[in-house]
Motif scaffolding. Sequence first.
Motif, short mmCIF file in Angstrom:
data_model
loop_
_atom_site.label_atom_id
_atom_site.label_comp_id
_atom_site.label_asym_id
_atom_site.label_seq_id
_atom_site.Cartn_x
_atom_site.Cartn_y
_atom_site.Cartn_z
N LEU A 261 -7.83 -10.22 -6.70
CA LEU A 261 -9.05 -9.58 -7.17
C LEU A 261 -10.20 -9.88 -6.21
CD1 LEU A 261 -8.87 -10.26 -11.02
CD2 LEU A 261 -8.38 -8.12 -9.80
N GLY A 262 -10.94 -8.85 -5.87
CA GLY A 262 -12.06 -8.99 -4.96
C GLY A 262 -11.70 -8.82 -3.50
N ASP A 263 -10.43 -8.94 -3.17
CA ASP A 263 -9.99 -8.81 -1.77
C ASP A 263 -9.05 -7.63 -1.58
OD1 ASP A 263 -11.41 -11.08 -1.01
OD2 ASP A 263 -9.76 -12.41 -1.59
N GLU A 264 -9.02 -6.70 -2.54
CA GLU A 264 -8.07 -5.60 -2.46
C GLU A 264 -8.26 -4.79 -1.18
OE1 GLU A 264 -10.17 -6.11 -4.94
OE2 GLU A 264 -9.13 -6.13 -6.89
N LYS A 265 -9.49 -4.46 -0.87
CA LYS A 265 -9.77 -3.61 0.28
C LYS A 265 -9.35 -4.29 1.58
CE LYS A 265 -13.42 -0.79 2.36
NZ LYS A 265 -14.85 -0.39 2.27
N PHE A 266 -9.68 -5.58 1.72
CA PHE A 266 -9.33 -6.30 2.95
C PHE A 266 -7.82 -6.35 3.15
CE2 PHE A 266 -7.78 -10.32 4.69
CZ PHE A 266 -8.28 -10.25 5.98
N TRP A 267 -7.08 -6.75 2.12
CA TRP A 267 -5.63 -6.91 2.29
C TRP A 267 -4.93 -5.57 2.45
CZ3 TRP A 267 -3.48 -11.02 3.95
CH2 TRP A 267 -4.02 -12.27 3.68
N LYS A 268 -5.42 -4.55 1.78
CA LYS A 268 -4.83 -3.23 1.94
C LYS A 268 -5.00 -2.74 3.38
CE LYS A 268 -4.82 1.39 -0.10
NZ LYS A 268 -5.45 2.30 -1.11
N ASN A 269 -6.21 -2.92 3.93
CA ASN A 269 -6.45 -2.53 5.32
C ASN A 269 -5.63 -3.39 6.28
OD1 ASN A 269 -8.29 -0.77 4.23
ND2 ASN A 269 -10.10 -1.90 4.88
N LEU B 139 1.77 6.92 9.94
CA LEU B 139 0.58 7.77 9.97
C LEU B 139 0.09 8.09 8.56
CD1 LEU B 139 1.51 10.26 12.84
CD2 LEU B 139 -0.06 8.31 12.92
N VAL B 140 1.02 8.40 7.65
CA VAL B 140 0.63 8.71 6.28
C VAL B 140 0.02 7.47 5.61
CG1 VAL B 140 1.51 9.30 3.99
CG2 VAL B 140 2.28 10.58 5.99
N LEU B 141 0.61 6.31 5.85
CA LEU B 141 0.06 5.08 5.29
C LEU B 141 -1.34 4.81 5.81
CD1 LEU B 141 0.75 2.61 3.51
CD2 LEU B 141 1.55 1.47 5.59
N PHE B 142 -1.56 5.07 7.09
CA PHE B 142 -2.90 4.90 7.67
C PHE B 142 -3.89 5.87 7.03
CE2 PHE B 142 -6.19 5.83 10.80
CZ PHE B 142 -6.56 4.56 11.21
N LEU B 143 -3.50 7.13 6.89
CA LEU B 143 -4.40 8.12 6.28
C LEU B 143 -4.69 7.78 4.83
CD1 LEU B 143 -2.89 11.44 7.71
CD2 LEU B 143 -4.96 10.26 8.46
N THR B 144 -3.69 7.28 4.10
CA THR B 144 -3.89 6.92 2.70
C THR B 144 -4.84 5.75 2.56
OG1 THR B 144 -1.66 7.70 2.18
CG2 THR B 144 -2.71 6.24 0.59
N THR B 145 -4.66 4.75 3.42
CA THR B 145 -5.50 3.55 3.33
C THR B 145 -6.95 3.84 3.67
OG1 THR B 145 -3.59 2.17 3.92
CG2 THR B 145 -5.77 1.19 4.16
N LEU C 290 -1.02 13.04 -0.12
CA LEU C 290 -0.77 11.79 0.59
C LEU C 290 0.16 10.88 -0.21
CD1 LEU C 290 -4.30 10.94 2.07
CD2 LEU C 290 -2.23 11.58 3.34
N ASP C 291 -0.02 10.82 -1.53
CA ASP C 291 0.88 10.01 -2.36
C ASP C 291 2.32 10.52 -2.26
OD1 ASP C 291 -1.20 8.42 -3.13
OD2 ASP C 291 -1.53 9.44 -5.06
N LYS C 292 2.48 11.82 -2.31
CA LYS C 292 3.82 12.39 -2.21
C LYS C 292 4.41 12.17 -0.82
CE LYS C 292 6.41 16.63 -3.14
NZ LYS C 292 6.33 18.04 -3.61
N ALA C 293 3.59 12.36 0.22
CA ALA C 293 4.07 12.17 1.59
C ALA C 293 4.46 10.72 1.85
CB ALA C 293 2.99 12.60 2.58
N THR C 294 3.78 9.77 1.19
CA THR C 294 4.12 8.36 1.36
C THR C 294 5.55 8.09 0.91
OG1 THR C 294 1.81 7.67 1.07
CG2 THR C 294 3.51 6.01 0.71
N GLN C 295 5.92 8.64 -0.24
CA GLN C 295 7.28 8.45 -0.73
C GLN C 295 8.32 9.11 0.16
OE1 GLN C 295 7.22 9.64 -5.00
NE2 GLN C 295 8.15 7.65 -5.30
N VAL C 296 8.06 10.34 0.57
CA VAL C 296 9.04 11.09 1.38
C VAL C 296 9.24 10.43 2.73
CG1 VAL C 296 9.51 13.29 2.50
CG2 VAL C 296 8.53 13.26 0.20
N THR C 297 8.15 10.08 3.40
CA THR C 297 8.28 9.50 4.74
C THR C 297 8.86 8.09 4.69
OG1 THR C 297 5.95 8.78 4.60
CG2 THR C 297 6.41 10.87 5.71
#
Length: 348
Positions: A192-200, A258-264, A280-287
């Motif tokens: 909690l509080g660090d979601e953005k940092f760790w996701k990036n 690339l899709v993960l980068f665009l989603t993040t 993007l959510d759908k493309a993440t699963q497919v790729t």
Amino acid sequence: MDDDTSTTYYDVFIEEDFSGNMTEQCHKHDDKIFAAQFLPPIYSLVFILGLVGNALLVLTLVRYKGLKGVVDVFFLNIAISNFLCLVTYPFWIHTAIHSWDLGNAMCKMVSGFYTAGYYGYTCFLVLLIIHRYLAIVHMGRFHLAAKKTGCGIIASAWGLAVLAALPELMFSQVQTEGRDNICHFVQPHYPLGDEKFWKNFLTLKMNILGLLIPLLVAVFCYGSIRKTSRYKEKNYGLFRLIFVMTLVFIGLWTPYSLVLFLTTFQEHLNLSNCESSYHLDKATQVTKIIGDTHCCINPVIYGLLDETVQRRLYCLFHHQNNTDSHPREGPEQQSPATKGPLYHSSRF
């Protein structure tokens, strides 16, 4: 947005940005339905083919080549990396069909195995590329150094792979979504509080360690190799094998990266609207599924391009033809594939 539009198209609230200034009702991609339909048959096929293919690869390296050189040991560790990924597939299949009922400890272990296997593969693929570069471009100074430092390099590669897998191991845990318990791997449970940092951070780690570094190393090394006179004088079968493996690996994983980068970073790229988020959510699963097939494709490439395997297959079919009342060929009638010394990967 008016109420009529929202009741027609959207049913779930998600935030467009972290500032909270704008909230929009969006219809999210149902990843559970997609996973239940497509993931079990695809991952089951990849699991079976990957186990058989990598087992044959290990058999070839140990029995027929005897692990005589550093290159063979690198290929052995690539097979081990594939096995680490493959053993997690039955768990993802079970989760897609049912729910995760194995607890947090097992969730962390499975996520850690998969990530260590993925980064272990990239490490040893990069080592193979560098090995070919040094063996061809700096041939005179290479052999002694390779023999002395082989074990240390292998240990360091696995250490880096385990270190890269630590965040996924730490953050993966069972989460409740509706009535189902899910072991999140693609979307870990961030502090909690660090979601953005760790996701990036995890996204950049995936793109840099898993794609950018192998790509840059491959471009530099292959460009340098092709300029050398030794490459122009002789056809290096091992070089061709590693080159194709690199192209296939990068080709399979580039879409997901690339899709993960665009989603993040979608909020910074003006992709945080409902339609873009859905696709993007759908493309993440497919790729992701496309990338995971590398575990079974790698042994096929090795079998098709490695000259020792080709020779074994030729002898097998040649022996089969002889048993079917075909006359045996004398030394002067042998196929060009069996004449002359073959280039063995274990020499360097």
